[in-house]
Design a protein around this motif. Sequence first.
Motif, PDB file in Angstrom:
ATOM      1  N   UNK A 147       1.104  -1.242   0.055  1.00  0.00           N
ATOM      2  CA  UNK A 147      -0.008   0.119   0.004  1.00  0.00           C
ATOM      3  C   UNK A 147       0.890   1.100  -0.007  1.00  0.00           C
ATOM      4  N   UNK A 148       0.742   1.976  -0.904  1.00  0.00           N
ATOM      5  CA  UNK A 148       1.598   3.352  -1.150  1.00  0.00           C
ATOM      6  C   UNK A 148       0.701   4.600  -0.706  1.00  0.00           C
ATOM      7  N   UNK A 149      -0.337   4.670  -0.647  1.00  0.00           N
ATOM      8  CA  UNK A 149      -1.210   5.681   0.027  1.00  0.00           C
ATOM      9  C   UNK A 149      -2.355   5.137   0.702  1.00  0.00           C
ATOM     10  N   UNK A 150      -2.762   5.702   1.633  1.00  0.00           N
ATOM     11  CA  UNK A 150      -4.097   5.236   2.445  1.00  0.00           C
ATOM     12  C   UNK A 150      -4.761   6.440   3.188  1.00  0.00           C
ATOM     13  N   UNK A 151      -5.642   6.995   2.616  1.00  0.00           N
ATOM     14  CA  UNK A 151      -6.505   8.082   3.281  1.00  0.00           C
ATOM     15  C   UNK A 151      -7.798   7.622   3.785  1.00  0.00           C
ATOM     16  N   UNK A 152      -8.045   7.924   5.033  1.00  0.00           N
ATOM     17  CA  UNK A 152      -9.655   7.527   5.572  1.00  0.00           C
ATOM     18  C   UNK A 152     -10.363   8.767   5.853  1.00  0.00           C
ATOM     19  N   UNK A 153     -11.385   9.044   5.276  1.00  0.00           N
ATOM     20  CA  UNK A 153     -12.413  10.102   5.361  1.00  0.00           C
ATOM     21  C   UNK A 153     -13.526   9.638   6.326  1.00  0.00           C
ATOM     22  N   UNK A 154     -14.330  10.712   7.158  1.00  0.00           N
ATOM     23  CA  UNK A 154     -15.523  10.231   7.641  1.00  0.00           C
ATOM     24  C   UNK A 154     -16.526  11.293   7.721  1.00  0.00           C
TER      25      UNK A 154
END
Length: 112
Positions: A42-49
């Motif tokens: 995994x090179x990018x991981x973004x979490x939004x809520x």
Amino acid sequence: MITTRYAMALDLVDDPEMIAEYEKYHRQVAEEIKQSIRDAGVTVMDIYRFGNRLFMIMEVDATFSFERKAEMDAANPAVQVWEQLMWKYQQAIPGAKEGEKWVMMDQIFELN
């Protein structure tokens, strides 16, 4: 470098205090957990809520597969502790299969 992007969704238990705790954990994720994610490709991981709904964007390299990541996670005691802790705050999104956490979303539009 070729990358693939995945968009996934998950719900949190709809409790403001638990959501605040969940966010606090994610502001201080242990380096060992972050490294396990990187090691899986995994090179990018973004979490939004929004409310109790989470949306994750993952970009992965050619070494990544969900099967390989699951095997790596199962063999990593720190990841197992993290995942068990996170289940306290998470709940399956409507339509998820039994035991399924993050659910893959279908892309319906792309601006080129």
